[in-house]
Design a protein around this motif. Sequence first.
Motif, PDB file in Angstrom:
ATOM      1  N   ALA A 102      99.137  39.313 -14.043  1.00 49.14           N
ATOM      2  CA  ALA A 102      98.361  39.943 -15.114  1.00 49.14           C
ATOM      3  C   ALA A 102      99.121  39.737 -16.417  1.00 49.14           C
ATOM      4  O   ALA A 102     100.330  39.958 -16.487  1.00 49.14           O
ATOM      5  N   VAL A 137      95.289  36.318 -14.771  1.00 56.29           N
ATOM      6  CA  VAL A 137      94.210  36.988 -15.501  1.00 56.29           C
ATOM      7  C   VAL A 137      94.801  37.419 -16.838  1.00 56.29           C
ATOM      8  O   VAL A 137      95.784  38.170 -16.884  1.00 56.29           O
ATOM      9  N   ASP A 197      94.198  39.302 -20.382  1.00 59.09           N
ATOM     10  CA  ASP A 197      93.352  40.306 -21.037  1.00 59.09           C
ATOM     11  C   ASP A 197      93.739  40.472 -22.501  1.00 59.09           C
ATOM     12  O   ASP A 197      94.893  40.235 -22.885  1.00 59.09           O
ATOM     13  N   LYS A 251      90.116  43.804 -22.063  1.00 64.63           N
ATOM     14  CA  LYS A 251      88.961  42.951 -21.734  1.00 64.63           C
ATOM     15  C   LYS A 251      89.470  41.574 -21.342  1.00 64.63           C
ATOM     16  O   LYS A 251      90.370  41.024 -21.992  1.00 64.63           O
ATOM     17  N   ARG A 252      88.877  41.015 -20.287  1.00 66.23           N
ATOM     18  CA  ARG A 252      89.330  39.719 -19.813  1.00 66.23           C
ATOM     19  C   ARG A 252      89.007  38.624 -20.824  1.00 66.23           C
ATOM     20  O   ARG A 252      87.877  38.500 -21.296  1.00 66.23           O
ATOM     21  N   SER A 305      90.705  33.645 -16.937  1.00 69.08           N
ATOM     22  CA  SER A 305      91.462  33.641 -15.687  1.00 69.08           C
ATOM     23  C   SER A 305      91.578  32.188 -15.230  1.00 69.08           C
ATOM     24  O   SER A 305      90.667  31.383 -15.468  1.00 69.08           O
TER      25      SER A 305
END
Length: 198
Positions: A116, A158, A160, A164-165, A168
Amino acid sequence: MERRKILLGSGAALTTALAGCTGSGSNDDDSDDDNDDTESITDNDSENETENSGNETENSGNETENGDESDSEDSDGTDETASTDIPGFDSSKLSLESDKVSVSSVEQADSTVDVAATSGITDYQKLYAELETLAEAHESAIVDTEAFADAIDSIDWVVDHDAKRVVSFSVKTDWLVDYQNGDLSAEALLENVKSTAE
């Protein structure tokens, strides 16, 4: 004659009286000694009890400290750290040379490593420019290629921005191995990564 008897009798009575006084005096001394002994025994007992209670307090303090230490060791999560170790991979070394994209967490899920990351930008072109050191970053983090390749198939990212993404993508272990062996360039690896982007 009667006078002599009286005098002798008086002398005997006086001697007896004196003997009684002396005996009673010595008894008083003995009782004083007994009292002294009693006081000293009582004092010693009190001191011993005080010392013992002090030792018990110290021991209970030590037990508390030991208990706290064992609790803190459990709460520190030593076992958790061991369980999240990724074979042949040092997640602390996974870092891009970018002030726009930073790694937040790295966790293993079966044969995949989930990364992440947070980004200060949302523009794809600018973001991909920040990923130019992706190959080098992964190479630094892989400390045992064989162990890593045996356990992990891919590293899934991923990214962000403000929860909010943004994007990916996946980095296949085979690509990283080829890169390390000199069979794949950093640019080619990045192009492969872009092809997985969503």
